[in-house]
Design a protein around this motif. Structure first.
Motif, PDB file in Angstrom:
ATOM      1  N   GLY A 116      17.331  -9.962  18.318  1.00  0.00           N
ATOM      2  CA  GLY A 116      16.206 -10.279  19.201  1.00  0.00           C
ATOM      3  C   GLY A 116      15.288  -9.100  19.488  1.00  0.00           C
ATOM      4  N   ARG A 117      15.435  -8.010  18.740  1.00  0.00           N
ATOM      5  CA  ARG A 117      14.727  -6.772  19.076  1.00  0.00           C
ATOM      6  C   ARG A 117      13.662  -6.425  18.040  1.00  0.00           C
ATOM      7  NH1 ARG A 117      17.826  -3.325  22.267  1.00  0.00           N
ATOM      8  NH2 ARG A 117      15.852  -2.216  22.593  1.00  0.00           N
ATOM      9  N   LEU A 118      12.925  -5.395  18.390  1.00  0.00           N
ATOM     10  CA  LEU A 118      11.833  -4.897  17.562  1.00  0.00           C
ATOM     11  C   LEU A 118      12.278  -3.689  16.737  1.00  0.00           C
ATOM     12  CD1 LEU A 118       8.719  -4.804  16.916  1.00  0.00           C
ATOM     13  CD2 LEU A 118       8.513  -3.253  18.886  1.00  0.00           C
ATOM     14  N   ILE A 119      11.912  -3.718  15.466  1.00  0.00           N
ATOM     15  CA  ILE A 119      12.106  -2.573  14.561  1.00  0.00           C
ATOM     16  C   ILE A 119      10.701  -2.103  14.175  1.00  0.00           C
ATOM     17  CG2 ILE A 119      12.993  -1.830  12.299  1.00  0.00           C
ATOM     18  CD1 ILE A 119      14.968  -4.324  12.563  1.00  0.00           C
ATOM     19  N   VAL A 120      10.454  -0.811  14.275  1.00  0.00           N
ATOM     20  CA  VAL A 120       9.121  -0.311  13.935  1.00  0.00           C
ATOM     21  C   VAL A 120       9.173   0.434  12.605  1.00  0.00           C
ATOM     22  CG1 VAL A 120       7.241   1.215  14.641  1.00  0.00           C
ATOM     23  CG2 VAL A 120       8.335  -0.268  16.326  1.00  0.00           C
ATOM     24  N   SER A 121       8.305   0.001  11.702  1.00  0.00           N
ATOM     25  CA  SER A 121       8.221   0.622  10.381  1.00  0.00           C
ATOM     26  C   SER A 121       7.207   1.754  10.447  1.00  0.00           C
ATOM     27  CB  SER A 121       7.800  -0.431   9.344  1.00  0.00           C
ATOM     28  OG  SER A 121       7.650   0.174   8.076  1.00  0.00           O
ATOM     29  N   GLY A 177      15.095  -0.214  16.487  1.00  0.00           N
ATOM     30  CA  GLY A 177      15.391   0.305  15.157  1.00  0.00           C
ATOM     31  C   GLY A 177      14.126   0.839  14.528  1.00  0.00           C
ATOM     32  N   ILE A 178      14.309   1.650  13.492  1.00  0.00           N
ATOM     33  CA  ILE A 178      13.186   2.243  12.764  1.00  0.00           C
ATOM     34  C   ILE A 178      13.366   1.936  11.278  1.00  0.00           C
ATOM     35  CG2 ILE A 178      12.128   4.442  12.047  1.00  0.00           C
ATOM     36  CD1 ILE A 178      11.510   3.739  14.986  1.00  0.00           C
ATOM     37  N   ARG A 179      12.243   1.696  10.604  1.00  0.00           N
ATOM     38  CA  ARG A 179      12.254   1.557   9.144  1.00  0.00           C
ATOM     39  C   ARG A 179      11.379   2.687   8.612  1.00  0.00           C
ATOM     40  NH1 ARG A 179      12.612  -3.079   4.909  1.00  0.00           N
ATOM     41  NH2 ARG A 179      10.960  -2.535   3.440  1.00  0.00           N
ATOM     42  N   ALA A 180      11.879   3.396   7.598  1.00  0.00           N
ATOM     43  CA  ALA A 180      11.145   4.561   7.100  1.00  0.00           C
ATOM     44  C   ALA A 180      11.284   4.662   5.596  1.00  0.00           C
ATOM     45  CB  ALA A 180      11.672   5.832   7.759  1.00  0.00           C
ATOM     46  N   GLN A 181      10.274   5.258   4.983  1.00  0.00           N
ATOM     47  CA  GLN A 181      10.176   5.350   3.527  1.00  0.00           C
ATOM     48  C   GLN A 181      10.232   6.802   3.077  1.00  0.00           C
ATOM     49  OE1 GLN A 181       9.029   5.886  -0.317  1.00  0.00           O
ATOM     50  NE2 GLN A 181       7.558   6.611   1.201  1.00  0.00           N
ATOM     51  N   GLY A 182      10.990   7.069   2.056  1.00  0.00           N
ATOM     52  CA  GLY A 182      11.018   8.403   1.457  1.00  0.00           C
ATOM     53  C   GLY A 182      12.138   9.250   2.038  1.00  0.00           C
ATOM     54  N   LEU A 183      12.751  10.054   1.175  1.00  0.00           N
ATOM     55  CA  LEU A 183      13.963  10.783   1.579  1.00  0.00           C
ATOM     56  C   LEU A 183      13.697  11.785   2.696  1.00  0.00           C
ATOM     57  CD1 LEU A 183      15.639  11.413  -1.914  1.00  0.00           C
ATOM     58  CD2 LEU A 183      15.851   9.439  -0.365  1.00  0.00           C
ATOM     59  N   ALA A 184      12.561  12.487   2.645  1.00  0.00           N
ATOM     60  CA  ALA A 184      12.289  13.513   3.656  1.00  0.00           C
ATOM     61  C   ALA A 184      12.067  12.865   5.024  1.00  0.00           C
ATOM     62  CB  ALA A 184      11.078  14.348   3.251  1.00  0.00           C
ATOM     63  N   ASP A 185      11.321  11.775   5.052  1.00  0.00           N
ATOM     64  CA  ASP A 185      11.091  11.073   6.328  1.00  0.00           C
ATOM     65  C   ASP A 185      12.416  10.535   6.872  1.00  0.00           C
ATOM     66  OD1 ASP A 185       8.493  11.512   5.470  1.00  0.00           O
ATOM     67  OD2 ASP A 185       7.769   9.508   5.938  1.00  0.00           O
ATOM     68  N   PRO A 193      19.443   2.661  14.904  1.00  0.00           N
ATOM     69  CA  PRO A 193      19.595   2.070  13.566  1.00  0.00           C
ATOM     70  C   PRO A 193      18.381   2.373  12.695  1.00  0.00           C
ATOM     71  CG  PRO A 193      20.293   0.499  15.246  1.00  0.00           C
ATOM     72  CD  PRO A 193      19.696   1.677  15.976  1.00  0.00           C
ATOM     73  N   LEU A 194      18.656   2.867  11.490  1.00  0.00           N
ATOM     74  CA  LEU A 194      17.572   3.294  10.594  1.00  0.00           C
ATOM     75  C   LEU A 194      17.662   2.526   9.270  1.00  0.00           C
ATOM     76  CD1 LEU A 194      15.228   5.174   9.828  1.00  0.00           C
ATOM     77  CD2 LEU A 194      16.928   6.944   9.276  1.00  0.00           C
ATOM     78  N   ILE A 195      16.593   1.832   8.966  1.00  0.00           N
ATOM     79  CA  ILE A 195      16.463   1.149   7.674  1.00  0.00           C
ATOM     80  C   ILE A 195      15.652   2.070   6.775  1.00  0.00           C
ATOM     81  CG2 ILE A 195      15.555  -0.865   6.439  1.00  0.00           C
ATOM     82  CD1 ILE A 195      15.621  -2.381   9.156  1.00  0.00           C
ATOM     83  N   GLY A 196      16.233   2.475   5.662  1.00  0.00           N
ATOM     84  CA  GLY A 196      15.530   3.380   4.751  1.00  0.00           C
ATOM     85  C   GLY A 196      15.189   2.703   3.446  1.00  0.00           C
ATOM     86  N   LEU A 197      14.101   3.134   2.868  1.00  0.00           N
ATOM     87  CA  LEU A 197      13.722   2.644   1.534  1.00  0.00           C
ATOM     88  C   LEU A 197      13.038   3.763   0.786  1.00  0.00           C
ATOM     89  CD1 LEU A 197      10.390   0.728   1.618  1.00  0.00           C
ATOM     90  CD2 LEU A 197      11.470   1.348   3.767  1.00  0.00           C
ATOM     91  N   TRP A 198      12.920   3.584  -0.526  1.00  0.00           N
ATOM     92  CA  TRP A 198      12.234   4.558  -1.378  1.00  0.00           C
ATOM     93  C   TRP A 198      11.315   3.735  -2.275  1.00  0.00           C
ATOM     94  CZ3 TRP A 198      15.262   8.761  -4.667  1.00  0.00           C
ATOM     95  CH2 TRP A 198      14.341   9.514  -5.403  1.00  0.00           C
ATOM     96  N   LYS A 199      10.023   3.888  -2.024  1.00  0.00           N
ATOM     97  CA  LYS A 199       9.064   3.138  -2.841  1.00  0.00           C
ATOM     98  C   LYS A 199       8.744   3.918  -4.100  1.00  0.00           C
ATOM     99  CE  LYS A 199       6.428   0.608   0.627  1.00  0.00           C
ATOM    100  NZ  LYS A 199       5.118   0.467   1.268  1.00  0.00           N
ATOM    101  N   VAL A 200       8.760   3.209  -5.220  1.00  0.00           N
ATOM    102  CA  VAL A 200       8.390   3.812  -6.501  1.00  0.00           C
ATOM    103  C   VAL A 200       7.229   2.987  -7.048  1.00  0.00           C
ATOM    104  CG1 VAL A 200       9.184   4.455  -8.801  1.00  0.00           C
ATOM    105  CG2 VAL A 200      10.778   4.549  -6.862  1.00  0.00           C
ATOM    106  N   GLY A 201       6.014   3.524  -6.895  1.00  0.00           N
ATOM    107  CA  GLY A 201       4.828   2.775  -7.296  1.00  0.00           C
ATOM    108  C   GLY A 201       4.543   1.675  -6.295  1.00  0.00           C
ATOM    109  N   ALA A 202       3.734   0.708  -6.730  1.00  0.00           N
ATOM    110  CA  ALA A 202       3.336  -0.360  -5.812  1.00  0.00           C
ATOM    111  C   ALA A 202       3.294  -1.715  -6.507  1.00  0.00           C
ATOM    112  CB  ALA A 202       1.971  -0.038  -5.202  1.00  0.00           C
ATOM    113  N   ASP A 203       3.836  -1.783  -7.713  1.00  0.00           N
ATOM    114  CA  ASP A 203       3.830  -3.042  -8.470  1.00  0.00           C
ATOM    115  C   ASP A 203       5.238  -3.393  -8.931  1.00  0.00           C
ATOM    116  OD1 ASP A 203       0.969  -3.414  -8.577  1.00  0.00           O
ATOM    117  OD2 ASP A 203       0.954  -1.701  -9.963  1.00  0.00           O
ATOM    118  N   VAL A 213      20.147   0.237   3.990  1.00  0.00           N
ATOM    119  CA  VAL A 213      19.306   0.541   2.835  1.00  0.00           C
ATOM    120  C   VAL A 213      18.549  -0.724   2.450  1.00  0.00           C
ATOM    121  CG1 VAL A 213      19.269   1.330   0.438  1.00  0.00           C
ATOM    122  CG2 VAL A 213      20.963   2.267   2.028  1.00  0.00           C
ATOM    123  N   ALA A 214      17.213  -0.639   2.498  1.00  0.00           N
ATOM    124  CA  ALA A 214      16.386  -1.773   2.083  1.00  0.00           C
ATOM    125  C   ALA A 214      16.094  -1.646   0.593  1.00  0.00           C
ATOM    126  CB  ALA A 214      15.077  -1.788   2.873  1.00  0.00           C
TER     127      ALA A 214
END
Ligand SMILES: CC(=O)N[C@H](C=O)[C@@H](O)[C@H](O)[C@H](O)COP(=O)(O)O
Length: 237
Positions: free
Chosen positions: A14-19, A48-56, A68-78, A100-101
């Motif tokens: 029921g909570r908010l996660i901010v990306s 919770g927080i959602r963040a992209q990239g290893l350094a972030d 709680p941290l949701i992490g992802l690593w984007k490679v390109g955009a397609d 891990v997203a």
């Protein structure tokens, strides 16, 4: 409402996660900036927080160790670009993301693994070096359709996200959140925590997403991307 089975998932109910994401070439693309935004979001009530990239991810995990941290690593955009391979997923987990997203669509993954194989390796806590010492990761499958969600649940994903609704060609890109998709997934998978994500721009849309069956709601752009938000106001004038 879903039936979580893990304390981290339960804490998000029921909570908010901010990306907190800045894109290549943008002025705010710096781990310190994203960590400060994440801290500010938590002060405002984000669970919770959602963040992209290893350094972030690493800096946010250090500054907010209990969030709680949701992490992802984007490679390109397609195509398959959200944490596309097991290698990327392991690195995201090792950087400090408990969740891990990963791309949770039915598309072919660049490393040739199945979604189920990827999820199993992350659950095993296998670092890739042959040991199984690492803490198991929770896996969020970023999906774009009901069929993606059903397949991802079968593959063992811990959370299902609507992140890719409107970005894979399976669904139209709705103006706000794809509430119809949320309702359909919640109906088919009542016991899998469903995360509403994508184009939630107002508090009313956030509550509508929750009421459609979301376990938690992710808001990115409308809270953490000032260039876009400024553009909304500038265009209105
Ligand atoms: C499709 C894609 O690449 N989504 C990304 C996933 O992490 C982010 O660019 C989004 O900002 C995030 O999903 C939150 O959505 P919104 O910013 O619409 O609140």
């Amino acid at each position: 409402m879903s039936t979580p089975t893990h304390p981290v998932i339960d804490a998000l109910r029921g909570r908010l996660i901010v990306s907190c994401q800045a894109y290549p070439g943008e002025p705010m693309r710096h781990p310190e900036t994203m960590a400060q935004i994440a801290q500010a979001a938590v002060e405002g009530g984000a669970a919770g927080i959602r963040a992209q990239g290893l350094a972030d991810i690493a800096l946010i995990a250090e500054r907010l160790p209990d969030v709680p941290l949701i992490g992802l690593w984007k490679v390109g955009a397609d195509g398959v670009f959200i944490t596309p391979t097991l290698r990327h997923a392991r690195a995201v987990h090792a950087a400090g993301a408990g969740i891990v997203a990963i791309d949770g669509t039915r598309r072919t993954r660049p490393d040739g693994l199945t979604l189920a194989g990827t999820v199993a390796a992350l659950h095993a806590g296998d670092t890739g070096a042959g040991d199984t010492g690492a803490e198991p990761a929770l896996v969020m499958a970023d999906c774009g359709s009901v069929d993606d969600a059903l397949a991802a649940a079968d593959a063992g994903a811990d959370l299902i996200g609507t992140t890719l609704a409107g970005y894979t060609g399976d669904r139209p890109k709705t103006d706000g959140p794809d509430l119809d998709l949320l309702t359909r997934i919640a109906d088919r998978l009542p016991d899998v925590p469903l995360i509403a994500e994508g184009r939630i721009h107002t508090p009313a849309q956030a509550t509508a997403a929750r009421d459609a069956g979301a376990h938690a709601v992710v808001v990115g752009t409308a809270i953490t991307h000032p260039t876009t938000i400024t553009g909304w106001f500038a265009a209105a004038l």
